[in-house]
Design a protein around this motif. Sequence first.
Motif, short mmCIF file in Angstrom:
data_model
loop_
_atom_site.label_atom_id
_atom_site.label_comp_id
_atom_site.label_asym_id
_atom_site.label_seq_id
_atom_site.Cartn_x
_atom_site.Cartn_y
_atom_site.Cartn_z
N ARG A 260 -2.89 -4.24 10.19
CA ARG A 260 -1.87 -4.49 10.03
C ARG A 260 -1.25 -4.21 11.17
O ARG A 260 -0.56 -4.78 12.14
N LEU A 261 -1.07 -3.26 11.19
CA LEU A 261 -0.17 -2.47 12.55
C LEU A 261 -0.53 -1.78 13.29
O LEU A 261 0.01 -2.73 14.76
N ASN A 262 -2.06 -2.49 13.43
CA ASN A 262 -2.64 -2.62 15.12
C ASN A 262 -2.52 -4.05 15.72
O ASN A 262 -2.80 -4.11 16.42
N TYR A 263 -2.26 -4.89 15.18
CA TYR A 263 -1.51 -6.06 14.87
C TYR A 263 -0.94 -5.47 16.94
O TYR A 263 -0.33 -6.37 17.70
N ASP A 264 0.16 -4.95 16.41
CA ASP A 264 1.43 -4.58 17.34
C ASP A 264 1.38 -4.23 17.73
O ASP A 264 1.97 -4.06 19.31
N ILE A 265 0.52 -2.41 18.11
CA ILE A 265 -0.05 -1.58 19.80
C ILE A 265 -1.64 -1.61 18.57
O ILE A 265 -1.87 -0.65 18.18
N SER A 266 -2.20 -1.99 19.63
CA SER A 266 -3.19 -1.15 19.44
C SER A 266 -3.52 -0.01 19.82
O SER A 266 -3.08 0.83 20.90
N GLY A 267 -4.38 0.29 18.98
CA GLY A 267 -4.92 1.92 19.19
C GLY A 267 -4.61 2.64 18.16
O GLY A 267 -4.33 3.68 17.67
N PHE A 268 -3.58 1.63 17.30
CA PHE A 268 -2.59 2.60 16.30
C PHE A 268 -3.75 2.93 14.86
O PHE A 268 -3.15 3.40 14.02
N LYS A 269 -5.04 1.81 15.25
CA LYS A 269 -5.91 2.06 14.03
C LYS A 269 -6.59 2.96 13.79
O LYS A 269 -6.24 4.14 13.00
N ILE B 24 6.02 1.53 11.98
CA ILE B 24 6.00 1.05 10.90
C ILE B 24 7.23 0.32 10.29
O ILE B 24 7.37 0.37 8.68
N LYS B 25 8.40 0.49 10.62
CA LYS B 25 9.65 -0.46 10.11
C LYS B 25 9.30 -1.65 9.77
O LYS B 25 10.02 -1.99 8.58
N ASN B 26 9.95 -2.19 10.92
CA ASN B 26 9.22 -3.63 11.32
C ASN B 26 8.22 -4.18 9.87
O ASN B 26 8.53 -5.47 10.16
N ALA B 27 6.89 -3.03 9.92
CA ALA B 27 6.47 -3.84 8.85
C ALA B 27 6.52 -3.78 7.50
O ALA B 27 5.70 -4.56 6.94
N SER B 28 7.14 -2.80 7.31
CA SER B 28 8.28 -2.62 5.76
C SER B 28 8.58 -3.89 4.92
O SER B 28 8.41 -3.40 3.76
N SER B 29 9.02 -4.08 5.76
CA SER B 29 9.75 -5.77 4.96
C SER B 29 8.62 -6.44 4.23
O SER B 29 7.70 -7.18 5.05
N TYR B 30 8.75 -7.35 2.36
CA TYR B 30 7.29 -7.85 2.60
C TYR B 30 7.79 -9.01 3.35
O TYR B 30 6.55 -9.79 3.12
N LEU B 31 9.43 -9.86 2.59
CA LEU B 31 9.52 -11.05 3.64
C LEU B 31 9.74 -10.73 4.83
O LEU B 31 10.48 -9.63 5.43
N SER B 32 9.12 -11.11 5.79
CA SER B 32 9.37 -11.50 7.16
C SER B 32 8.82 -12.61 7.97
O SER B 32 8.18 -13.38 7.53
N ASP B 33 9.63 -12.59 8.97
CA ASP B 33 9.76 -13.68 10.56
C ASP B 33 8.61 -13.03 10.97
O ASP B 33 7.71 -13.33 12.30
N ALA C 209 0.58 -1.02 0.11
CA ALA C 209 0.02 -0.07 0.19
C ALA C 209 0.76 1.51 -0.18
O ALA C 209 0.54 2.13 -0.51
N LEU C 210 1.37 1.45 0.63
CA LEU C 210 2.47 2.45 0.95
C LEU C 210 4.12 2.21 0.58
O LEU C 210 5.54 1.97 0.72
N PRO C 211 4.54 1.81 -1.22
CA PRO C 211 5.94 1.18 -1.33
C PRO C 211 6.72 2.12 -1.43
O PRO C 211 7.88 1.53 -0.85
N ARG C 212 6.98 3.57 -1.00
CA ARG C 212 7.59 4.62 -1.38
C ARG C 212 7.82 4.37 0.37
O ARG C 212 9.46 4.82 0.53
N THR C 213 7.45 4.31 1.09
CA THR C 213 7.46 4.64 2.65
C THR C 213 8.21 3.07 2.70
O THR C 213 9.09 3.03 3.86
N ALA C 214 7.54 2.11 2.51
CA ALA C 214 8.62 0.89 3.21
C ALA C 214 9.81 0.59 2.98
O ALA C 214 10.25 0.74 3.31
N GLU C 215 10.25 1.45 1.31
CA GLU C 215 11.77 0.99 1.21
C GLU C 215 12.21 1.96 1.28
O GLU C 215 13.09 1.75 2.46
N ALA C 216 12.10 3.47 1.66
CA ALA C 216 12.48 4.64 2.72
C ALA C 216 12.61 4.20 4.18
O ALA C 216 14.03 4.39 4.82
#
Lengths: 419, 275
Positions: A111-120, A161-170, A68-75
């Motif tokens: 997705r981001l709300n999984y990490d911190i509730s209220g983020f949504k 946001i940074k942690n969620a920005s790579s497509y392949l992830s553990d 959804a946010l490709p440039r953000t993810a890259e940066a």
Amino acid sequence: MASTADTDVMMAADGVPLKIKLRRAERMKKVWALVLVAPLFIFIMVGFVIPIISLLTLSVEDPEVSEALPRTAEAFSEWDGQGLPSPELMKIFAEELSEAERGEFGRVSKRLNYDISGFKSMLKRTARASDELALLPLDEIHQGFIDLDEDWNDPQYWATIKNASSYLSDYYMLWALDLKRDEEGSITSVDEGRAIYFEVLIRTVEISFAVTLLCFLLGLPIAYLLATLPARKSNLLLILVLLPFWTSLLVRTTSWLVLLQNEGLVNDAAIWIGLWNEPQELIRNRFGVYVAMVHILLPFMVLPMYSVMKTINPWHMRAAASLGAPGWKAFLKVYFPQCLPGVGAGTLLVFILSLGYYITPALVGGPNDQMISYWIVQNMNTLANWGLGAALSMVLLVLTMVMFFIYNRFVGIDRLKVN
Amino acid sequence: MALPSYATPLDKAWYISFRVICAAIFAFLIIPILVIIPLSFNSEPYFTYPMPGFSLRWYEEFFTSQQWLLGLKNSIVVGVFATLVASVLGTLAALGLNRAEYPGKSAILAVLISPIIVPIVITAAGMFYFYAKIGLTGSLAGLVFAHATIGVPFVVITVSATLAGFDNNLVRAAASLGASPVRTFQKVTMPLILPGIVSGGLFAFITSWDELVIAIFLATTEEHTLPRRMWSGIREMLSPTIMAVATLLILTSIALMVTMELLRRRTERLRGITN
């Protein structure tokens, strides 16, 4: 078939050396064999293997932010994640938030709300103002974020946001084991309140182990009886094992529901005999799960043990007795070691089958008796969290495969012994 | 295993208690199945004994309910077609596996029987995820496809087992007498492996007939099979109609079990003659 006398090469009738002819025939046979196997192989590949692999790949993907946010993810992936990101990064983020489609944005915020509730809700508020935010000059943009929500001053939101920005992830695999990456990117365990899946895994193994043990304890005497009775009697008794074996799992679970409920037959009978005075809770707990699962899996234990025990020569026991061994000793030292292939096959089979149980615990178990399969269904069907569902599937599949590997080796050893 | 005359009292006590224990375990195995059948004939909607009276009202309810009848129809259609697909593909593959040695054979076999190794929830979720992409969910075809997949390993295994005891010289004899491969298959191979195909097919059918988890993932209300319908019913309220359905399912199981047993005895008898 003719052979020429002057050379030692055998010739077929058409003059081609027999060796070549044979090799051709062998090759044709192989080709035909493969042609016969091919339809089913393709069928299983398309209908089964590819679906499962495509499901399991979800467990190592974390696609929402980068899609959804490709440039953000890259940066963000180039940023070190320490403190707050630079105003340039914030600007890219704000610009992409204002451009993002509604559906894609929804997936990101979930997705981001999984990490911190209220983020949504915080993201929603920010996205609504993102058009203006993106137009702010670089030196005001930080303040612009904070004006929308104080929490944008907290580095952990940006790190998420940074942690969620790579497509392949553990990310989901770690989650399935109650682990996560902290702001520095190293693996730690999740907060106590959120940790459930490791416990579920332990519980799955624990229930499977207990069911296997109970099946062994109940299966051994009747397999022994069946193997030592005259054929006519044992065939009759075998029906009592085969009928449950052939009866639907759902039907058997349903009858346990009927038998064990508060006004059920077991409670009625126990009160009538005087075992207890008040109806006892026999379902929606671990007891119910054990009873129903042992009932369903017992035939899988008895049948392999029986088929091995049937081949054991009864004279061995008599020989042991004539040499002065008491009954129990003769059984333990002479009879039981010979049953081991059947015992091993039965216990491993029951254990492997137990690991994947879903229907029975879901119906007769309580909230604390649900196994890993329940959470796979729950995450996929109810919570629509496919990544976590896939990661839990991966855990269950690996566990099953390890057990099957042992089973396979064991069966191999068994075969060696028979030869 | 009768007790010898020189048995001590301790031996006798053990002998009797062993029998009692075994009887209790057999009772544990069979009572849950037997107890459900009379309850389906109860005139009152209770699950307690003694029953106040005998009635067929729950069966009437079953055979007049659109939902249950749709479930019955779906179960039969899916079961029959899944069995046909599984039997044909499984038999061909078993013939191919038994025909020659070639590299990668054990890997191929592992793939072919993998549907019975992988836990059913994973299978169901994978199929749902993938079939949704290719538009196979929400149709009976998807369910047939899925059930054939999980039934086919049984056909491969049983037909392979029959072929293991198959004398290939019979095929050579037929060929030497001038029969074409197809005719040889029709006249020699097929009649000999038919019991294997039938029992594999029965296994495939019962697998589909009792299957629930895949139906939970793939079937919409229109494709609900009997077990799927029963699952919804149990979660709402345990009604006596469910006991009637359970009884019908038990009767199907008994019929299939008896067929299998007769097949097994026939094979044993035939083997007895050839030996």
